[in-house]
Design a protein around this motif. Structure first.
Motif, PDB file in Angstrom:
ATOM      1  N   ALA A 171       0.828  -1.207   0.000  1.00  0.00           N
ATOM      2  CA  ALA A 171       0.000   0.000   0.000  1.00  0.00           C
ATOM      3  C   ALA A 171       0.862   1.256   0.000  1.00  0.00           C
ATOM      4  O   ALA A 171       0.607   2.201  -0.765  1.00  0.00           O
ATOM      5  CB  ALA A 171      -0.933  -0.014   1.209  1.00  0.00           C
ATOM      6  N   ILE A 172       1.882   1.278   0.846  1.00  0.00           N
ATOM      7  CA  ILE A 172       2.767   2.446   0.921  1.00  0.00           C
ATOM      8  C   ILE A 172       3.513   2.644  -0.396  1.00  0.00           C
ATOM      9  O   ILE A 172       3.573   3.753  -0.934  1.00  0.00           O
ATOM     10  CB  ILE A 172       3.760   2.276   2.088  1.00  0.00           C
ATOM     11  CG1 ILE A 172       3.019   2.368   3.429  1.00  0.00           C
ATOM     12  CG2 ILE A 172       4.866   3.334   2.022  1.00  0.00           C
ATOM     13  CD1 ILE A 172       3.865   1.994   4.623  1.00  0.00           C
ATOM     14  N   ARG A 173       4.073   1.575  -0.927  1.00  0.00           N
ATOM     15  CA  ARG A 173       4.854   1.664  -2.169  1.00  0.00           C
ATOM     16  C   ARG A 173       3.976   2.149  -3.331  1.00  0.00           C
ATOM     17  O   ARG A 173       4.409   2.983  -4.150  1.00  0.00           O
ATOM     18  CB  ARG A 173       5.453   0.297  -2.474  1.00  0.00           C
ATOM     19  CG  ARG A 173       6.450   0.291  -3.614  1.00  0.00           C
ATOM     20  CD  ARG A 173       7.221  -1.023  -3.661  1.00  0.00           C
ATOM     21  NE  ARG A 173       6.353  -2.169  -3.843  1.00  0.00           N
ATOM     22  CZ  ARG A 173       6.137  -3.104  -2.902  1.00  0.00           C
ATOM     23  NH1 ARG A 173       6.723  -3.002  -1.718  1.00  0.00           N
ATOM     24  NH2 ARG A 173       5.337  -4.129  -3.137  1.00  0.00           N
ATOM     25  N   THR A 174       2.749   1.650  -3.404  1.00  0.00           N
ATOM     26  CA  THR A 174       1.841   2.030  -4.485  1.00  0.00           C
ATOM     27  C   THR A 174       1.436   3.490  -4.391  1.00  0.00           C
ATOM     28  O   THR A 174       1.468   4.230  -5.389  1.00  0.00           O
ATOM     29  CB  THR A 174       0.587   1.132  -4.462  1.00  0.00           C
ATOM     30  OG1 THR A 174       0.973  -0.242  -4.533  1.00  0.00           O
ATOM     31  CG2 THR A 174      -0.325   1.451  -5.632  1.00  0.00           C
ATOM     32  N   LEU A 175       1.055   3.934  -3.193  1.00  0.00           N
ATOM     33  CA  LEU A 175       0.639   5.331  -3.020  1.00  0.00           C
ATOM     34  C   LEU A 175       1.810   6.293  -3.208  1.00  0.00           C
ATOM     35  O   LEU A 175       1.633   7.404  -3.718  1.00  0.00           O
ATOM     36  CB  LEU A 175       0.004   5.519  -1.643  1.00  0.00           C
ATOM     37  CG  LEU A 175      -1.353   4.825  -1.439  1.00  0.00           C
ATOM     38  CD1 LEU A 175      -1.842   4.998  -0.009  1.00  0.00           C
ATOM     39  CD2 LEU A 175      -2.388   5.363  -2.427  1.00  0.00           C
ATOM     40  N   GLU A 176       3.005   5.879  -2.817  1.00  0.00           N
ATOM     41  CA  GLU A 176       4.185   6.733  -3.032  1.00  0.00           C
ATOM     42  C   GLU A 176       4.470   6.936  -4.515  1.00  0.00           C
ATOM     43  O   GLU A 176       5.029   7.967  -4.913  1.00  0.00           O
ATOM     44  CB  GLU A 176       5.404   6.116  -2.345  1.00  0.00           C
ATOM     45  CG  GLU A 176       5.441   6.327  -0.839  1.00  0.00           C
ATOM     46  CD  GLU A 176       6.666   5.720  -0.183  1.00  0.00           C
ATOM     47  OE1 GLU A 176       7.026   6.187   0.916  1.00  0.00           O
ATOM     48  OE2 GLU A 176       7.260   4.774  -0.760  1.00  0.00           O
ATOM     49  N   SER A 177       4.077   5.965  -5.330  1.00  0.00           N
ATOM     50  CA  SER A 177       4.294   6.074  -6.780  1.00  0.00           C
ATOM     51  C   SER A 177       3.199   6.879  -7.466  1.00  0.00           C
ATOM     52  O   SER A 177       3.236   7.072  -8.690  1.00  0.00           O
ATOM     53  CB  SER A 177       4.369   4.677  -7.404  1.00  0.00           C
ATOM     54  OG  SER A 177       3.106   4.030  -7.349  1.00  0.00           O
ATOM     55  N   PHE A 236      -1.010   9.581   4.110  1.00  0.00           N
ATOM     56  CA  PHE A 236      -0.714  10.291   2.860  1.00  0.00           C
ATOM     57  C   PHE A 236      -1.663  11.474   2.642  1.00  0.00           C
ATOM     58  O   PHE A 236      -1.614  12.120   1.598  1.00  0.00           O
ATOM     59  CB  PHE A 236      -0.815   9.338   1.670  1.00  0.00           C
ATOM     60  CG  PHE A 236       0.395   8.483   1.462  1.00  0.00           C
ATOM     61  CD1 PHE A 236       1.360   8.822   0.523  1.00  0.00           C
ATOM     62  CD2 PHE A 236       0.585   7.333   2.213  1.00  0.00           C
ATOM     63  CE1 PHE A 236       2.484   8.027   0.330  1.00  0.00           C
ATOM     64  CE2 PHE A 236       1.704   6.531   2.027  1.00  0.00           C
ATOM     65  CZ  PHE A 236       2.662   6.882   1.093  1.00  0.00           C
ATOM     66  N   GLY A 237      -2.551  11.717   3.614  1.00  0.00           N
ATOM     67  CA  GLY A 237      -3.497  12.824   3.480  1.00  0.00           C
ATOM     68  C   GLY A 237      -4.598  12.556   2.474  1.00  0.00           C
ATOM     69  O   GLY A 237      -5.172  13.495   1.913  1.00  0.00           O
TER      70      GLY A 237
END
Length: 282
Positions: A171-177, A236-237
């Protein structure tokens, strides 16, 4: 009690060693170079597949084994499960001959198969997958040995050192991209618990001489996958996804609580915020 620890570099093992190293007479068996701050912790470099390592262990007069090892995770293939079973069988038989007094092992909530609702330690699973069945076969080896044993069944552990393809990391990796993360089966429910909370519970059982048998390790309640995902989205807001909870399996933790007095020290949401912060830093 002189204790041999297996699997100290894994997700569960690392968290448990951090809880035990200052209070226990520990020797870690590891294939890797391991940094241990506590001088009271000893290291044996070796591998259970090696007969020479087994000979060294059998002559070391360990009274207890804490076994967090399972080679090849997250590979749950038939070949890998069988290889792990063979290693465990040979190791347990060797240590029994060396007068081992207690075995502490890590099972899995997958030993309950597709049960729904609240799982008590005495409940028999249904439609159990191969990984769960092999864990149960290892448990049977220990039970039939006549040793004192403590067998943990962790439910769904979350933590900063999880595999890169875990739900949180993905989830973190996807949203960071910059891509929206939509998990499969987002409304399915699981009993999630922070690995540090789980390790603290395990420590209480291990150090209590009156504890014996199987112990569920969980929060005692189910949360949907969306609870995890929404915790990441908040970090991530981003607006949260609507949550539709389906019935799942939760741990009956009354035995753990009655015998040790354990309770969680923080909510799942509090734990997730700390874990997410650590993962985003790295």
């Amino acid at each position: 009690m002189k204790t041999l620890f297996l699997g100290s570099t894994g997700f569960v093992g690392n968290a448990l060693v951090e809880n035990l190293e200052s209070d226990f007479d520990l020797t870690l068996l590891t294939r890797r170079v391991t940094k241990i701050q506590d001088s009271r912790v000893s290291i044996i470099h070796g591998d259970l597949i090696d007969l020479g390592t087994l000979e060294v262990l059998s002559k070391s007069k360990f009274e207890r084994v804490i076994d967090c090892s399972w080679t090849g995770l997250p590979n749950l293939s038939t070949d890998n499960n069988l290889e792990n079973y063979k290693l465990k069988k040979t190791f347990i038989e060797t240590m029994i001959k060396a007068d081992l007094r207690e075995y502490v092992g890590i099972g899995s909530c997958l030993e309950y198969g597709d049960l729904q609702g609240i799982a008590h330690e005495n409940h028999l699973g249904s439609n159990i997958g191969e990984f769960g069945r092999v864990k149960l076969e290892v448990l049977n080896l220990v039970v039939n040995s006549g040793m004192n044993f403590k067998w943990f069944r962790p439910f769904y552990l979350v933590g900063a050192r999880q595999h890169k393809n875990s739900l949180l990391n993905t989830a973190i990796r996807t949203l960071e991209s910059g891509i929206d993360f939509i998990p499969r089966e987002s409304s399915k429910s699981f009993d999630f618990i922070d690995i540090s909370q789980a390790a603290a519970a395990m420590k209480l059982v291990i150090e209590n001489q009156n504890c014996n048998g199987i112990y569920n390790i969980g929060s005692g309640e189910t949360k949907s996958v969306n609870v995890i995902v929404n915790a990441v989205r908040r970090a991530f807001g981003l607006p949260e996804k609507e949550d539709h909870v389906l019935k799942g399996l939760s741990a009956d933790i009354r035995k753990l609580q009655v015998e040790t007095g354990w309770k969680t020290s923080e909510s799942l949401d509090e734990s997730l915020q700390k874990i997410i912060s650590k993962l985003r830093v790295h």
